[in-house]
Design a protein around this motif. Structure first.
Motif, PDB file in Angstrom:
ATOM      1  N   ILE A  22      -3.744  40.238  52.583  1.00  0.00           N
ATOM      2  CA  ILE A  22      -4.082  40.913  53.838  1.00  0.00           C
ATOM      3  C   ILE A  22      -5.513  40.577  54.265  1.00  0.00           C
ATOM      4  O   ILE A  22      -5.790  40.342  55.442  1.00  0.00           O
ATOM      5  CB  ILE A  22      -3.918  42.444  53.671  1.00  0.00           C
ATOM      6  CG1 ILE A  22      -2.428  42.791  53.533  1.00  0.00           C
ATOM      7  CG2 ILE A  22      -4.539  43.195  54.842  1.00  0.00           C
ATOM      8  CD1 ILE A  22      -2.181  44.228  53.122  1.00  0.00           C
ATOM      9  N   ALA A  23      -6.423  40.541  53.294  1.00  0.00           N
ATOM     10  CA  ALA A  23      -7.842  40.356  53.598  1.00  0.00           C
ATOM     11  C   ALA A  23      -8.172  38.925  54.007  1.00  0.00           C
ATOM     12  O   ALA A  23      -9.058  38.702  54.843  1.00  0.00           O
ATOM     13  CB  ALA A  23      -8.687  40.763  52.396  1.00  0.00           C
ATOM     14  N   VAL A  24      -7.493  37.947  53.403  1.00  0.00           N
ATOM     15  CA  VAL A  24      -7.748  36.530  53.726  1.00  0.00           C
ATOM     16  C   VAL A  24      -6.413  35.861  54.058  1.00  0.00           C
ATOM     17  O   VAL A  24      -5.885  35.064  53.280  1.00  0.00           O
ATOM     18  CB  VAL A  24      -8.470  35.802  52.568  1.00  0.00           C
ATOM     19  CG1 VAL A  24      -9.940  36.140  52.545  1.00  0.00           C
ATOM     20  CG2 VAL A  24      -7.849  36.138  51.219  1.00  0.00           C
ATOM     21  N   PRO A  25      -5.852  36.180  55.212  1.00  0.00           N
ATOM     22  CA  PRO A  25      -4.482  35.738  55.522  1.00  0.00           C
ATOM     23  C   PRO A  25      -4.320  34.225  55.597  1.00  0.00           C
ATOM     24  O   PRO A  25      -3.215  33.709  55.414  1.00  0.00           O
ATOM     25  CB  PRO A  25      -4.207  36.383  56.884  1.00  0.00           C
ATOM     26  CG  PRO A  25      -5.540  36.696  57.456  1.00  0.00           C
ATOM     27  CD  PRO A  25      -6.417  36.999  56.293  1.00  0.00           C
TER      28      PRO A  25
ATOM     29  N   GLY B   5     -16.222  40.891  44.668  1.00  0.00           N
ATOM     30  CA  GLY B   5     -17.024  39.686  44.567  1.00  0.00           C
ATOM     31  C   GLY B   5     -16.344  38.462  45.149  1.00  0.00           C
ATOM     32  O   GLY B   5     -16.971  37.659  45.858  1.00  0.00           O
ATOM     33  N   ILE B   6     -15.073  38.301  44.875  1.00  0.00           N
ATOM     34  CA  ILE B   6     -14.380  37.108  45.360  1.00  0.00           C
ATOM     35  C   ILE B   6     -14.239  37.126  46.884  1.00  0.00           C
ATOM     36  O   ILE B   6     -14.323  36.078  47.537  1.00  0.00           O
ATOM     37  CB  ILE B   6     -13.007  36.937  44.656  1.00  0.00           C
ATOM     38  CG1 ILE B   6     -12.582  35.465  44.681  1.00  0.00           C
ATOM     39  CG2 ILE B   6     -11.921  37.800  45.288  1.00  0.00           C
ATOM     40  CD1 ILE B   6     -11.443  35.144  43.748  1.00  0.00           C
ATOM     41  N   LEU B   7     -14.080  38.313  47.458  1.00  0.00           N
ATOM     42  CA  LEU B   7     -14.029  38.407  48.919  1.00  0.00           C
ATOM     43  C   LEU B   7     -15.396  38.157  49.534  1.00  0.00           C
ATOM     44  O   LEU B   7     -15.514  37.535  50.604  1.00  0.00           O
ATOM     45  CB  LEU B   7     -13.482  39.770  49.345  1.00  0.00           C
ATOM     46  CG  LEU B   7     -11.980  39.954  49.101  1.00  0.00           C
ATOM     47  CD1 LEU B   7     -11.546  41.367  49.447  1.00  0.00           C
ATOM     48  CD2 LEU B   7     -11.170  38.944  49.912  1.00  0.00           C
ATOM     49  N   MET B   8     -16.462  38.622  48.870  1.00  0.00           N
ATOM     50  CA  MET B   8     -17.813  38.336  49.352  1.00  0.00           C
ATOM     51  C   MET B   8     -18.101  36.833  49.287  1.00  0.00           C
ATOM     52  O   MET B   8     -18.767  36.283  50.163  1.00  0.00           O
ATOM     53  CB  MET B   8     -18.837  39.127  48.538  1.00  0.00           C
ATOM     54  CG  MET B   8     -18.821  40.610  48.840  1.00  0.00           C
ATOM     55  SD  MET B   8     -19.871  41.585  47.729  1.00  0.00           S
ATOM     56  CE  MET B   8     -21.499  41.055  48.227  1.00  0.00           C
TER      57      MET B   8
END
Length: 472
Positions: A308-311, A255-258
């Protein structure tokens, strides 16, 4: 139906998409070829989709997990170097009309001592924070339209910025208050705030509504869409987070990445920070009542995969966590930490007595700011008290473009060293000062631009002579 650009909460945080992502990740947790391809994509430092990140979080292959942690450390070093930004929370009021079942501020709690700082109280608290060495605050308040209206928050911000004591000054105020209107966000922007912070707590709508049975915060859509309104109100930098332990961690991780993807797609820039708190004991709150608590091992992997996902996004960890836990996650992705924190209303100028009982949660890391700074220096980090980007207009997409281009270090490294020098001169104990001077001596030579390096050296000499507040 999932739509990353939609302005409706249930479309950019789509339950079906999250559930399908979790199923996909679990089905592929041992697919070496797929995991290898995702890691190789991540090595380009352009980020990952929520589905790709979910696969890495689930990965159960030992060698690939070692690669994931190694990559997280490399990305952290590439974008943030050894710099760790320091801040402190300042609780203004614990009056609240919400019924959140995990927070002692909930309106049914008759044990907690309700408090609200006056202007005089704020002067005392901020003076004490300045005397510790802090330059950056995150102000917090419960939601109560009578006791904590937006006018009260604005007056508090104005008072905080006006306080100058010796060489002390709060140069940046971040704001963590309840979801509000575009008009109120415009007022906060005009007041000169840094980042607007709001934790989602959980992205699972059903769980959210159970955890927030009454009060304005019970409106899932209004709360989840708050960052869109904040950015529409002109606030460039927003900070998101979930409270791990309230709901299944996999769901909130996705959810937080979305949410980050939505802000990038719909508003043009992703979150400035992501916070990763875990539920802690508080006045009438027992973490054992929440069955979704996560282990240290899972927590560390969440931090690593988020990095890694949101560098490009800053990551924050507070004094909720122990020294041991904070040390483990520092090089995995964390770029901001609090130090010397109090989670009660008041408590900096004069330590709160146990019977006063106004804290939101128990603090695990109880060290003073100087002890935290000393510890960071010993570990090889540069404690930074920098607030330059906000005062130089490097916010929102301007900040992100500099980070993505690898140019922000030209500002951050010298600013970190100059603000550390200020701290050492004005507030540090002798051992901390000695460690800090050694770090400055070593790190100043790592500035790549000779021009920037020479200016930084000159400014540090001026700081020794008594001048303050140099910035790139």
């Amino acid at each position: 139906m999932y739509d990353v650009k939609s302005k409706k909460a249930e479309e950019f945080i789509d339950d079906d998409e999250i559930q399908e992502t979790i199923r996909y990740a679990c089905q592929n947790k041992s697919d070496k070829a797929l995991i290898d391809s995702i890691i190789r994509k991540a090595e380009k430092c352009k980020g990952l989709s929520h589905r790709e990140a979910a696969v890495l979080l689930e990965c159960d292959l030992k060698e690939e997990n070692l690669r994931i942690f190694k990559l997280a450390k490399e990305i952290k070093q590439k974008f943030y170097g050894n710099r760790i930004v320091m801040f402190a929370p300042l609780y203004l009021s614990n009056y609240c009309v919400n019924g959140c079942v995990y927070c002692p501020y909930h309106y049914k709690n008759k044990h907690i001592n309700r408090k609200k700082l006056t202007s005089d109280d704020i002067v005392k608290e901020v003076t004490a924070l300045q005397d510790m060495g802090h330059k950056r605050l995150a102000i917090e308040a419960g939601e109560d339209p009578v006791n904590n209206p937006i006018e009260y928050i604005l007056d508090c911000i104005k008072t905080i910025y006006s306080i100058k004591h010796k060489n002390g000054a709060i140069r940046r105020v971040n704001v963590n208050i309840a979801a509000t209107t575009v008009e109120n966000y415009k007022k906060l922007k005009d007041a000169g705030i840094g980042t607007y912070i709001l934790f989602q707590e959980t992205y699972n709508k059903k769980s959210y509504e159970t955890l927030h049975p009454t009060g304005p915060k019970s409106n899932y859509a209004y709360h989840t869409e708050a960052m869109d309104r904040a950015m529409e109100g002109g606030i460039d930098d927003v900070g998101i987070g979930v409270l791990f332990g309230l709901n299944m961690y996999r769901y909130d991780f996705v959810g937080i990445l979305m949410h980050a993807e939505h802000l990038e797609a719909a508003m043009g820039v992703g979150p400035h920070t992501i916070s990763v708190p875990r539920i802690r004991p508080a006045d009438d709150i027992d973490p054992d009542d929440f069955t979704n608590a996560i282990s240290d091992e899972i927590f560390e992997k969440i931090v690593a995969v988020l990095r890694i996902a949101v560098p490009y996004t800053g990551m924050i960890i507070s004094t909720r966590e122990s020294q041991k836990t904070r040390e483990k996650v520092l090089d995995l992705g964390i770029s901001q930490i609090s130090g010397g924190s109090r989670t009660s209303v008041g408590g900096y100028a004069e330590e709160e007595k146990e019977e006063d009982n106004s804290a939101q949660f128990d603090v695990e890391d109880r060290r003073t700011l100087d002890e935290v700074v000393n510890w960071l220096l010993k570990l090889g980090y540069i404690p930074s008290f920098c607030t330059a980007c906000y005062r130089e207009g490097r916010t929102g997409d301007r900040f992100m473009s500099l980070v993505k281009a690898g140019q922000i270090a030209n500002c951050c490294q010298p600013n970190a060293l100059m603000t550390l020098k200020e701290y050492l001169m004005d507030y540090a104990l002798e051992d901390t000062r000695e460690k800090g001077e050694e770090v400055i001596k070593a790190e100043i030579n790592k500035i790549l631009s000779d021009k920037v390096k020479n200016i930084a050296i000159k400014n540090i000499e001026e700081i020794e002579k008594g001048k303050r507040d140099f910035r790139f």
